[in-house]
Design a protein around this motif. Structure first.
Motif, PDB file in Angstrom:
ATOM      1  N   VAL A   6     -35.807 -22.967 -30.752  1.00  0.00           N
ATOM      2  CA  VAL A   6     -34.762 -22.037 -30.289  1.00  0.00           C
ATOM      3  C   VAL A   6     -33.570 -22.037 -31.232  1.00  0.00           C
ATOM      4  N   ARG A   7     -33.138 -23.237 -31.666  1.00  0.00           N
ATOM      5  CA  ARG A   7     -31.977 -23.318 -32.575  1.00  0.00           C
ATOM      6  C   ARG A   7     -32.281 -22.620 -33.903  1.00  0.00           C
ATOM      7  N   ASN A   8     -33.498 -22.832 -34.413  1.00  0.00           N
ATOM      8  CA  ASN A   8     -33.846 -22.165 -35.674  1.00  0.00           C
ATOM      9  C   ASN A   8     -33.826 -20.647 -35.510  1.00  0.00           C
ATOM     10  N   THR A   9     -34.310 -20.207 -34.374  1.00  0.00           N
ATOM     11  CA  THR A   9     -34.309 -18.773 -34.132  1.00  0.00           C
ATOM     12  C   THR A   9     -32.886 -18.216 -34.076  1.00  0.00           C
ATOM     13  N   LEU A  10     -31.981 -18.944 -33.388  1.00  0.00           N
ATOM     14  CA  LEU A  10     -30.590 -18.502 -33.294  1.00  0.00           C
ATOM     15  C   LEU A  10     -29.936 -18.455 -34.660  1.00  0.00           C
ATOM     16  N   GLN A  11     -30.159 -19.481 -35.484  1.00  0.00           N
ATOM     17  CA  GLN A  11     -29.548 -19.525 -36.825  1.00  0.00           C
ATOM     18  C   GLN A  11     -30.056 -18.382 -37.700  1.00  0.00           C
ATOM     19  N   GLN A  12     -31.353 -18.114 -37.615  1.00  0.00           N
ATOM     20  CA  GLN A  12     -31.897 -17.019 -38.418  1.00  0.00           C
ATOM     21  C   GLN A  12     -31.315 -15.669 -37.999  1.00  0.00           C
ATOM     22  N   LEU A  13     -31.177 -15.474 -36.703  1.00  0.00           N
ATOM     23  CA  LEU A  13     -30.591 -14.201 -36.253  1.00  0.00           C
ATOM     24  C   LEU A  13     -29.149 -14.050 -36.714  1.00  0.00           C
ATOM     25  N   VAL A  14     -28.345 -15.078 -36.592  1.00  0.00           N
ATOM     26  CA  VAL A  14     -26.945 -15.007 -37.029  1.00  0.00           C
ATOM     27  C   VAL A  14     -26.856 -14.799 -38.524  1.00  0.00           C
ATOM     28  N   ALA A  15     -27.741 -15.442 -39.278  1.00  0.00           N
ATOM     29  CA  ALA A  15     -27.694 -15.314 -40.735  1.00  0.00           C
ATOM     30  C   ALA A  15     -28.186 -13.949 -41.198  1.00  0.00           C
ATOM     31  N   SER A  16     -29.156 -13.391 -40.497  1.00  0.00           N
ATOM     32  CA  SER A  16     -29.727 -12.125 -40.950  1.00  0.00           C
ATOM     33  C   SER A  16     -28.958 -10.897 -40.479  1.00  0.00           C
ATOM     34  N   ASP A  17     -28.213 -10.997 -39.428  1.00  0.00           N
ATOM     35  CA  ASP A  17     -27.492  -9.844 -38.863  1.00  0.00           C
ATOM     36  C   ASP A  17     -26.003 -10.140 -38.862  1.00  0.00           C
ATOM     37  N   ALA A  18     -25.260  -9.423 -39.708  1.00  0.00           N
ATOM     38  CA  ALA A  18     -23.810  -9.679 -39.805  1.00  0.00           C
ATOM     39  C   ALA A  18     -23.061  -9.241 -38.566  1.00  0.00           C
ATOM     40  N   SER A  19     -23.669  -8.355 -37.796  1.00  0.00           N
ATOM     41  CA  SER A  19     -22.964  -7.914 -36.598  1.00  0.00           C
ATOM     42  C   SER A  19     -23.014  -8.935 -35.470  1.00  0.00           C
ATOM     43  N   VAL A  20     -23.936  -9.930 -35.594  1.00  0.00           N
ATOM     44  CA  VAL A  20     -24.030 -10.989 -34.576  1.00  0.00           C
ATOM     45  C   VAL A  20     -23.026 -12.067 -34.939  1.00  0.00           C
ATOM     46  N   THR A  21     -22.032 -12.238 -34.142  1.00  0.00           N
ATOM     47  CA  THR A  21     -20.974 -13.220 -34.413  1.00  0.00           C
ATOM     48  C   THR A  21     -21.360 -14.598 -33.889  1.00  0.00           C
ATOM     49  N   CYS A  22     -21.923 -14.613 -32.678  1.00  0.00           N
ATOM     50  CA  CYS A  22     -22.231 -15.916 -32.080  1.00  0.00           C
ATOM     51  C   CYS A  22     -23.299 -15.719 -30.999  1.00  0.00           C
ATOM     52  N   ILE A  23     -24.242 -16.758 -30.923  1.00  0.00           N
ATOM     53  CA  ILE A  23     -25.268 -16.756 -29.877  1.00  0.00           C
ATOM     54  C   ILE A  23     -25.229 -18.123 -29.204  1.00  0.00           C
ATOM     55  N   ARG A  24     -25.169 -18.110 -27.900  1.00  0.00           N
ATOM     56  CA  ARG A  24     -25.154 -19.366 -27.134  1.00  0.00           C
ATOM     57  C   ARG A  24     -26.245 -19.302 -26.067  1.00  0.00           C
ATOM     58  N   LEU A  25     -26.993 -20.455 -25.939  1.00  0.00           N
ATOM     59  CA  LEU A  25     -28.018 -20.631 -24.907  1.00  0.00           C
ATOM     60  C   LEU A  25     -27.547 -21.726 -23.967  1.00  0.00           C
ATOM     61  N   SER A  26     -27.453 -21.395 -22.721  1.00  0.00           N
ATOM     62  CA  SER A  26     -26.965 -22.367 -21.726  1.00  0.00           C
ATOM     63  C   SER A  26     -27.973 -22.493 -20.604  1.00  0.00           C
ATOM     64  N   ASP A  27     -27.882 -23.617 -19.878  1.00  0.00           N
ATOM     65  CA  ASP A  27     -28.793 -23.850 -18.767  1.00  0.00           C
ATOM     66  C   ASP A  27     -28.303 -23.143 -17.522  1.00  0.00           C
ATOM     67  N   GLU A  28     -28.947 -23.521 -16.424  1.00  0.00           N
ATOM     68  CA  GLU A  28     -28.623 -22.862 -15.173  1.00  0.00           C
ATOM     69  C   GLU A  28     -27.196 -23.123 -14.737  1.00  0.00           C
ATOM     70  N   GLN A  29     -26.636 -24.253 -15.139  1.00  0.00           N
ATOM     71  CA  GLN A  29     -25.245 -24.585 -14.794  1.00  0.00           C
ATOM     72  C   GLN A  29     -24.272 -24.127 -15.884  1.00  0.00           C
ATOM     73  N   HIS A  30     -24.668 -23.251 -16.812  1.00  0.00           N
ATOM     74  CA  HIS A  30     -23.829 -22.705 -17.893  1.00  0.00           C
ATOM     75  C   HIS A  30     -23.391 -23.796 -18.865  1.00  0.00           C
ATOM     76  N   HIS A  31     -24.181 -24.813 -19.022  1.00  0.00           N
ATOM     77  CA  HIS A  31     -23.919 -25.824 -20.046  1.00  0.00           C
ATOM     78  C   HIS A  31     -24.655 -25.419 -21.316  1.00  0.00           C
ATOM     79  N   THR A  32     -23.949 -25.362 -22.431  1.00  0.00           N
ATOM     80  CA  THR A  32     -24.541 -24.928 -23.684  1.00  0.00           C
ATOM     81  C   THR A  32     -25.555 -25.960 -24.153  1.00  0.00           C
ATOM     82  N   VAL A  33     -26.743 -25.463 -24.421  1.00  0.00           N
ATOM     83  CA  VAL A  33     -27.796 -26.354 -24.901  1.00  0.00           C
ATOM     84  C   VAL A  33     -28.163 -26.053 -26.350  1.00  0.00           C
TER      85      VAL A  33
END
Length: 504
Positions: free
Chosen positions: A73-100
């Motif tokens: 998941v982390r690799n996927t997030l990094q690739q998306l942020v690096a490949s798309d300049a319009s993506v500023t930030c991506i966060r994945l959180s659990d059911e309690q909104h804790h960033t994982v």
């Protein structure tokens, strides 16, 4: 736009404004519309992309969240942020909104939008795999409320932060190209408008020059009249108007010349009639004075001599009666003698009124003084006074007689109509000492000099006598404030002035 400013501008400024302003406003409107459309399109694309990315990540990160293996998941997030300049930030959180897991760019822009999608998985039925009864084939009672196997539940959240600035920067070149094309079209439209406006301005300038020439009275205007449009009609109308005004001016000038000639002829006739009238009046006055002089001489020479003769005979008869002792005859002769003396005195007064001898013997000043003193003695209710400045010339003859008659008529009017208690006569010369000035004043009731009923023949005769010798008369008589008569008589009569004038 300020109407006063617009009204104070010339036609050139107005035409240039009409030519350039619409194109400029159109360029600004089109450029603003293109910019607003581009911004809205970019923002809409970014928002759609953000929702798609969030939805795709929410579906692809189910396994990682369930299994706890987040490396993929982390690799996927990094690739998306690096490949798309319009993506500023991506966060994945659990059911309690804790960033994982998260991946963000180093530089953050201000224009950002956030899109969030839940990570959902399908619920599974609850089974106890270690239940022995179930393993031995024994039937276990069913649970009271079994779970629905098709129900989805949330196990986490994906939050994607997007920025429209990079995409807008990527499209800036195309937008500037579009702006350049629109600006070029606006400039071309303005140049075409200026070209058409220049022709219109030349036409309007020629029209204004023609109108200014017409205003100055120059009706020979030269304007082309072959244009078929409204401007051609305007030029033809101006040319026709100028021709009509020129014809009207010529006609008016001709009428003015004719009327002026007629007026001059009428004035000359009036002057001739006035001169003839004055000549007749002067001649009539001269004849009257001549008749008065002749009558006065006849009365003085014949009637006066006869009266003196009767007086002497009466005196001789009285002396003879006294010598003879006839008292009645003596008294009768004395009465006849006294009567002759009274008649002779009346005759002398009549002779003086007809032709004052003092004018021929002592001059005008002494004659007027004698007349004023005589009136003062005869009319005690009004005090008459006479004054004259020193150095007056010795005026005699017909000229002096006319002045004497005018003053005599003025004093007679004072006695008859003024009701005055004081009256005065003053003689003087003007500053150039070539005119005699006579002032006659009283403190009577005054009269309206403009009313013909009060003017009378006496004032008319005074004016005619003064005019006959080339003089002027001015009468001022405020109501209740007395009357003042100013006479200005040239010392040299008009006929002598004409005879003494240099011959050309």
């Amino acid at each position: 736009m300020n109407l006063k400013f617009w009204q104070s501008r010339g036609i050139t400024v107005r035409l240039l404004t009409i030519a350039v302003l619409p194109a400029s406003m159109m360029f600004i409107a089109v450029a603003a519309a293109m910019y607003a459309t581009a911004v809205n399109d970019v923002r809409r694309d970014v928002a759609e992309r953000g929702r798609l990315i969030a939805t795709a990540l929410a579906q692809s990160s189910q396994y990682g969240l369930v299994s706890g293996n987040l490396t993929y998941v982390r690799n996927t997030l990094q690739q998306l942020v690096a490949s798309d300049a319009s993506v500023t930030c991506i966060r994945l959180s659990d059911e309690q909104h804790h960033t994982v897991a998260s991946s963000c760019q180093d530089q953050q822009s201000e224009d950002q939008t956030t899109h969030e999608a839940p990570v959902l998985i399908e619920s599974l039925p609850e089974l106890d795999l270690f239940d022995m009864g179930a393993a031995a084939g024994q039937k276990k009672p069913a649970p009271a409320e079994p779970r629905d196997p098709g129900r989805m539940r949330t196990i986490g959240y994906v939050r994607v932060t997007m920025s429209a600035a990079p995409i807008f920067e990527a499209r800036r070149g195309a937008l500037m190209l579009a702006f350049t094309l629109v600006a070029g079209a606006a400039v071309a439209s303005s140049m075409l408008s200026l070209r058409l406006t220049r022709r219109l301005r030349r036409t309007m300038a020629s029209v204004m020059l023609a109108l200014r020439a017409i205003r100055k009275g120059q009706f020979d205007v030269d304007l082309p009249t072959n244009q078929p449009d409204e401007l051609g009609e305007l030029q033809r109308t101006i040319v026709q108007m100028a021709e009509a005004l020129d014809a009207a001016r010529n006609d008016l000038e001709q009428k003015v010349k004719t009327r002026t000639h007629e007026l001059r002829v009428a004035i000359d006739q009036i002057r001739q009639a006035d001169a003839e009238k004055r000549r007749l009046i002067t001649h009539s006055n001269a004849l009257i004075e001549e008749d008065r002089k002749r009558v006065a001489v006849e009365i003085h020479d014949h009637l006066g001599a006869s009266l003196i003769s009767v007086k002497l005979e009466a005196a001789a008869l009285a002396a003879k009666a006294e010598a003879s002792g006839d008292a009645d005859m003596a008294r009768n002769a004395q009465r006849i003698q006294h009567t002759m003396e009274l008649i002779y005195a009346s005759t002398r007064n009549i002779v003086k009124s007809l032709r004052p001898e003092v004018i021929d013997t002592l001059g005008l000043s002494m004659a007027l003084e004698e007349m004023v003193l005589g009136l003062d003695n005869v009319h005690p209710q009004c005090r008459f006074s006479f004054s004259a400045e020193a150095g007056l010339p010795d005026l005699r003859g017909e000229f002096a007689m006319q002045a004497y008659r005018v003053v005599q008529e003025a004093l007679t009017n004072i006695i008859k109509h003024a009701g005055a208690s004081q009256a005065s006569v003053h003689l003087a010369l003007n500053e150039q000492r070539d005119q005699l000035c006579i002032e006659i004043k009283d403190n009577g009731r005054g009269f309206d000099t403009k009313a013909s009923t009060q003017s009378g023949l006496g004032l008319i005769g005074m004016r005619e006598r003064v005019a006959s010798v080339g003089g002027e008369i001015c009468i001022s008589s405020p109501q209740g404030q007395g009357t003042s008569i100013h006479l200005t008589l040239p010392l040299q009569p008009p006929e002598q002035q004409n005879s003494n004038a240099p011959q050309r």
